[in-house]
Design a protein around this motif. Structure first.
Motif, PDB file in Angstrom:
ATOM      1  N   UNK A 170       0.462  -1.163   0.303  1.00 59.99           N
ATOM      2  CA  UNK A 170      -0.088  -0.188   0.341  1.00 59.99           C
ATOM      3  C   UNK A 170       0.658   1.191   0.040  1.00 59.99           C
ATOM      4  N   UNK A 171       0.140   2.079  -0.779  1.00 61.89           N
ATOM      5  CA  UNK A 171       1.142   3.824  -0.607  1.00 61.89           C
ATOM      6  C   UNK A 171       1.491   4.207   1.221  1.00 61.89           C
ATOM      7  N   UNK A 172       2.685   5.150   1.357  1.00 59.57           N
ATOM      8  CA  UNK A 172       2.469   5.477   2.569  1.00 59.57           C
ATOM      9  C   UNK A 172       1.358   5.994   3.503  1.00 59.57           C
ATOM     10  N   UNK A 173       0.830   6.352   2.981  1.00 65.09           N
ATOM     11  CA  UNK A 173      -0.779   7.604   2.745  1.00 65.09           C
ATOM     12  C   UNK A 173      -1.439   6.626   3.749  1.00 65.09           C
ATOM     13  N   UNK A 174      -1.845   5.064   3.285  1.00 69.80           N
ATOM     14  CA  UNK A 174      -2.925   4.523   3.776  1.00 69.80           C
ATOM     15  C   UNK A 174      -2.803   3.432   4.434  1.00 69.80           C
ATOM     16  N   UNK A 175      -1.374   3.560   5.059  1.00 69.45           N
ATOM     17  CA  UNK A 175      -1.193   2.353   6.451  1.00 69.45           C
ATOM     18  C   UNK A 175      -1.563   3.584   7.554  1.00 69.45           C
ATOM     19  N   UNK A 176      -2.127   2.508   8.649  1.00 73.42           N
ATOM     20  CA  UNK A 176      -2.178   3.553  10.005  1.00 73.42           C
ATOM     21  C   UNK A 176      -1.015   3.904  10.707  1.00 73.42           C
ATOM     22  N   UNK A 177       0.120   2.743  10.423  1.00 71.74           N
ATOM     23  CA  UNK A 177       1.952   3.507  11.415  1.00 71.74           C
ATOM     24  C   UNK A 177       2.148   5.082  10.902  1.00 71.74           C
ATOM     25  N   UNK A 178       1.764   5.329   9.381  1.00 71.38           N
ATOM     26  CA  UNK A 178       2.297   6.577   8.719  1.00 71.38           C
ATOM     27  C   UNK A 178       1.309   7.491   9.305  1.00 71.38           C
ATOM     28  N   UNK A 179      -0.257   7.196   9.943  1.00 65.96           N
ATOM     29  CA  UNK A 179      -0.774   8.430   9.817  1.00 65.96           C
ATOM     30  C   UNK A 179      -0.856   8.355  11.316  1.00 65.96           C
ATOM     31  N   UNK A 180      -0.638   7.030  12.825  1.00 61.68           N
ATOM     32  CA  UNK A 180      -0.318   7.549  13.625  1.00 61.68           C
ATOM     33  C   UNK A 180       0.741   8.410  13.915  1.00 61.68           C
ATOM     34  N   UNK A 228       1.990  11.106  11.663  1.00 54.78           N
ATOM     35  CA  UNK A 228       1.389  11.291  11.177  1.00 54.78           C
ATOM     36  C   UNK A 228       0.874  12.962  12.342  1.00 54.78           C
ATOM     37  N   UNK A 229       0.056  12.144  13.132  1.00 52.93           N
ATOM     38  CA  UNK A 229      -1.177  13.404  14.432  1.00 52.93           C
ATOM     39  C   UNK A 229       0.134  13.386  15.019  1.00 52.93           C
ATOM     40  N   UNK A 230       1.211  12.474  15.513  1.00 56.25           N
ATOM     41  CA  UNK A 230       2.084  12.561  16.348  1.00 56.25           C
ATOM     42  C   UNK A 230       3.093  13.643  16.325  1.00 56.25           C
ATOM     43  N   UNK A 231       3.174  14.254  14.834  1.00 57.33           N
ATOM     44  CA  UNK A 231       4.474  15.010  14.111  1.00 57.33           C
ATOM     45  C   UNK A 231       5.194  14.720  14.762  1.00 57.33           C
ATOM     46  N   UNK A 232       5.775  13.359  14.542  1.00 59.38           N
ATOM     47  CA  UNK A 232       7.220  12.738  14.157  1.00 59.38           C
ATOM     48  C   UNK A 232       7.237  12.746  12.607  1.00 59.38           C
ATOM     49  N   UNK A 233       6.907  12.778  11.663  1.00 59.46           N
ATOM     50  CA  UNK A 233       7.124  13.074  10.460  1.00 59.46           C
ATOM     51  C   UNK A 233       7.098  14.569   9.827  1.00 59.46           C
ATOM     52  N   UNK A 234       8.794  14.759   9.009  1.00 64.38           N
ATOM     53  CA  UNK A 234       8.016  16.247   8.919  1.00 64.38           C
ATOM     54  C   UNK A 234       7.959  16.234   6.706  1.00 64.38           C
TER      55      UNK A 234
END
Length: 174
Positions: free
Chosen positions: A156-166, A168-174
């Motif tokens: 799946x694309x990264x945007x559709x995975x649950x780990x990526x969404x979590x 992104x919400x915590x602000x760990x990804x930039x």
């Protein structure tokens, strides 16, 4: 034991209702059954016996198999029994059933307004194509065209995975 406890309870069991063989075509809206409910005196022919037997044994099956059709029974209004089918185009089909047995009436009605075995099989095939899972033609919904493929075969694309969404919400990804 032909019946279970109660007043003819066997006729209302699901296995008995599924045994019905008449499935009306889609344009049948109303079925009217005109018959005489009184028994005739000995020596005279009972022209309504087949219709009364049909109502007793098969009316529940017909109603169960055709929920979109309104079925009305009219008693003691005419001297001879007959069936009337009202189609969606306001067309009426009258069937004279005086002196016929319930089997003859069922066969005649199925030939006139019932679906054939081929039509019923086609509908089953169309219905089965929408199902998926164990025991169906498709194992997973990902096999249906236009659906997202299984992550087991195509990542799946990264945007559709649950780990990526979590993250992104915590602000760990930039």
């Amino acid at each position: 034991m032909p019946f279970m406890k109660g007043v003819h309870a066997f006729r209302n069991t699901l296995s008995y209702l599924n045994q019905g063989k008449i499935v009306f075509k889609h344009d049948v809206r109303v079925m009217l059954i005109n018959y005489n409910s009184e028994r005739v005196e000995p020596g005279r022919s009972d022209v309504s016996k087949g219709v009364r037997d049909l109502i007793f044994w098969h009316l529940n099956q017909i109603q169960y198999k055709n929920p979109q059709t309104q079925i009305l029974t009219i008693q003691n209004m005419t001297p001879t029994p007959f069936l009337t089918f009202i189609l969606g185009t306001k067309q009426k089909i009258h069937v004279a059933v005086d002196g016929r047995s319930k089997e003859e009436i069922l066969k005649h009605v199925r030939d006139i307004v019932g679906k054939s075995d081929e039509e019923l099989k086609e509908e089953e095939v169309l219905e089965d194509q929408s199902l998926f899972g164990h025991g169906s033609a498709r194992h997973c919904i990902c096999e249906v065209p236009g659906q997202v493929p299984c992550p087991a075969f195509v990542p799946l694309p990264k945007e559709m995975t649950g780990k990526y969404q979590v993250k992104l919400q915590k602000g760990e990804l930039e």
